[in-house]
Design a protein around this motif. Structure first.
Motif, mmCIF file in Angstrom:
data_model
loop_
_atom_site.group_PDB
_atom_site.id
_atom_site.type_symbol
_atom_site.label_atom_id
_atom_site.label_comp_id
_atom_site.label_asym_id
_atom_site.label_seq_id
_atom_site.Cartn_x
_atom_site.Cartn_y
_atom_site.Cartn_z
ATOM 1 N N ILE A 62 0.846 -1.200 0.000
ATOM 2 C CA ILE A 62 0.000 0.000 0.000
ATOM 3 C C ILE A 62 0.882 1.251 0.000
ATOM 4 C CG2 ILE A 62 -1.633 1.348 1.387
ATOM 5 C CD1 ILE A 62 -2.886 -1.389 2.206
ATOM 6 N N GLU A 63 1.953 1.245 0.786
ATOM 7 C CA GLU A 63 2.881 2.386 0.801
ATOM 8 C C GLU A 63 3.565 2.565 -0.552
ATOM 9 O OE1 GLU A 63 5.638 1.951 4.023
ATOM 10 O OE2 GLU A 63 4.108 2.327 5.541
ATOM 11 N N ILE A 64 3.944 1.465 -1.180
ATOM 12 C CA ILE A 64 4.561 1.539 -2.509
ATOM 13 C C ILE A 64 3.578 2.162 -3.495
ATOM 14 C CG2 ILE A 64 5.393 0.187 -4.481
ATOM 15 C CD1 ILE A 64 6.514 -1.843 -2.401
ATOM 16 N N ARG A 65 2.339 1.708 -3.450
ATOM 17 C CA ARG A 65 1.322 2.247 -4.369
ATOM 18 C C ARG A 65 1.136 3.748 -4.167
ATOM 19 N NH1 ARG A 65 -4.556 -0.046 -3.897
ATOM 20 N NH2 ARG A 65 -4.831 1.823 -2.682
ATOM 21 N N HIS A 66 1.118 4.193 -2.909
ATOM 22 C CA HIS A 66 0.992 5.626 -2.637
ATOM 23 C C HIS A 66 2.199 6.401 -3.160
ATOM 24 C CE1 HIS A 66 -2.010 4.865 0.865
ATOM 25 N NE2 HIS A 66 -2.589 4.806 -0.309
ATOM 26 N N CYS A 67 3.399 5.860 -2.970
ATOM 27 C CA CYS A 67 4.614 6.511 -3.468
ATOM 28 C C CYS A 67 4.563 6.652 -4.982
ATOM 29 C CB CYS A 67 5.848 5.719 -3.042
ATOM 30 S SG CYS A 67 7.383 6.278 -3.800
ATOM 31 N N LEU A 68 4.168 5.594 -5.670
ATOM 32 C CA LEU A 68 4.093 5.629 -7.132
ATOM 33 C C LEU A 68 3.055 6.651 -7.602
ATOM 34 C CD1 LEU A 68 4.316 1.783 -7.807
ATOM 35 C CD2 LEU A 68 6.130 3.496 -8.124
ATOM 36 N N SER A 69 1.921 6.717 -6.909
ATOM 37 C CA SER A 69 0.900 7.701 -7.258
ATOM 38 C C SER A 69 1.410 9.121 -7.050
ATOM 39 C CB SER A 69 -0.369 7.479 -6.422
ATOM 40 O OG SER A 69 -0.985 6.264 -6.788
ATOM 41 N N ASP A 70 2.122 9.341 -5.947
ATOM 42 C CA ASP A 70 2.697 10.667 -5.678
ATOM 43 C C ASP A 70 3.677 11.065 -6.778
ATOM 44 O OD1 ASP A 70 1.233 10.859 -3.347
ATOM 45 O OD2 ASP A 70 2.927 10.384 -2.020
ATOM 46 N N ARG A 87 2.876 3.490 -13.759
ATOM 47 C CA ARG A 87 1.486 3.020 -13.778
ATOM 48 C C ARG A 87 1.420 1.489 -13.768
ATOM 49 N NH1 ARG A 87 0.880 6.943 -17.700
ATOM 50 N NH2 ARG A 87 -0.038 8.829 -16.852
ATOM 51 N N ALA A 88 2.318 0.856 -14.521
ATOM 52 C CA ALA A 88 2.345 -0.610 -14.557
ATOM 53 C C ALA A 88 2.712 -1.172 -13.182
ATOM 54 C CB ALA A 88 3.329 -1.092 -15.621
ATOM 55 N N MET A 89 3.645 -0.533 -12.512
ATOM 56 C CA MET A 89 4.027 -0.977 -11.164
ATOM 57 C C MET A 89 2.868 -0.775 -10.190
ATOM 58 S SD MET A 89 7.877 0.578 -11.277
ATOM 59 C CE MET A 89 8.522 -0.002 -9.731
ATOM 60 N N ARG A 90 2.187 0.337 -10.316
ATOM 61 C CA ARG A 90 1.031 0.611 -9.449
ATOM 62 C C ARG A 90 -0.078 -0.412 -9.708
ATOM 63 N NH1 ARG A 90 -1.729 6.419 -9.797
ATOM 64 N NH2 ARG A 90 -2.324 5.516 -11.791
ATOM 65 N N LYS A 95 -3.140 -5.399 -8.145
ATOM 66 C CA LYS A 95 -3.425 -6.810 -8.392
ATOM 67 C C LYS A 95 -3.028 -7.656 -7.185
ATOM 68 C CE LYS A 95 -2.800 -10.490 -11.755
ATOM 69 N NZ LYS A 95 -2.203 -10.871 -13.045
ATOM 70 N N PHE A 96 -1.865 -7.379 -6.611
ATOM 71 C CA PHE A 96 -1.428 -8.096 -5.414
ATOM 72 C C PHE A 96 -2.448 -7.919 -4.296
ATOM 73 C CE2 PHE A 96 0.555 -7.836 -1.223
ATOM 74 C CZ PHE A 96 1.141 -9.083 -1.121
ATOM 75 N N LEU A 97 -2.854 -6.680 -4.042
ATOM 76 C CA LEU A 97 -3.785 -6.391 -2.954
ATOM 77 C C LEU A 97 -5.145 -7.040 -3.188
ATOM 78 C CD1 LEU A 97 -2.805 -2.669 -2.397
ATOM 79 C CD2 LEU A 97 -2.275 -4.608 -0.886
ATOM 80 N N GLU A 98 -5.588 -7.089 -4.425
ATOM 81 C CA GLU A 98 -6.858 -7.753 -4.738
ATOM 82 C C GLU A 98 -6.762 -9.257 -4.497
ATOM 83 O OE1 GLU A 98 -7.530 -6.558 -8.770
ATOM 84 O OE2 GLU A 98 -8.153 -4.529 -8.182
ATOM 85 N N ARG A 99 -5.633 -9.845 -4.838
ATOM 86 C CA ARG A 99 -5.476 -11.300 -4.685
ATOM 87 C C ARG A 99 -5.360 -11.724 -3.230
ATOM 88 N NH1 ARG A 99 -1.177 -14.023 -8.248
ATOM 89 N NH2 ARG A 99 -2.107 -15.855 -7.291
#
Length: 175
Positions: A62-70, A87-90, A95-99
């Motif tokens: 979740i922190e990685i996703r926020h960093c990428l969005s920032d 965007r691909a990394m995000r 996908k990881f979080l959904e799984r």
């Protein structure tokens, strides 16, 4: 791992006429450096799976996703190659979080043992790491950045490199 080693792992495209040259903008170089530096300290991407606590991994992703969005929000060129990579990394994070489930389902709490939840967590983590390895290598090669060895452990293997002692031992024993 040095940039030159990373560049050797990626397959380039060339033509008989020559190659294309591209000079990234300073803003993109700074963003690429920040992203790589941030990811170098994310254990979820490289520590042995059996050492990971699933709930901590979810929090880290979740922190990685926020960093990428920032970082995406700071880029001028929203259609740049770096933006597409971020965007691909995000998307891999989503996908990881959904799984593995982050909505209070029991699965994440039982992922440390054996069975379905553990297998789901392990395969989702492996897919996340594989995806990130490709994209970290792309960023490092495009911006000529070095990557710390721990994060570099998830980069794609160099097909031309010697695979080491394990490969030699296997060949000696079985071939």
């Amino acid at each position: 791992m040095k940039f030159s080693e990373i560049a050797n792992r990626l397959t380039g495209i060339s033509t008989p006429i020559g190659g294309a040259s591209w000079q990234p903008a300073e803003m993109e170089i700074a963003a690429a450096r920040r992203v790589i530096a941030f990811l170098e300290d994310r254990r979820v991407l490289y520590e042995p799976t059996e050492m990971e606590v699933p709930s901590h991994c979810v929090h880290s992703v979740i922190e990685i996703r926020h960093c990428l969005s920032d970082e995406l929000g700071k880029l001028d060129g929203k259609n740049s190659e770096l933006a597409a990579t971020l965007r691909a990394m995000r998307a891999a994070c989503r996908k990881f979080l959904e799984r593995v489930g982050t909505d209070g389902r029991e699965g994440i709490h039982h992922a440390n043992g054996w069975g379905f939840h553990s297998w789901t967590f392990g395969s989702a983590l492996g897919e996340l790491r594989g995806t990130f390895g490709i994209h970290v290598a792309k960023i490092a090669a495009a911006f000529k950045l070095d990557v710390e060895d721990r994060l570099a452990s998830i980069l794609p293997a160099n097909a031309d490199a010697d695979t080491g002692d394990d490969d030699r031992l296997f060949r000696r024993l079985y071939l």
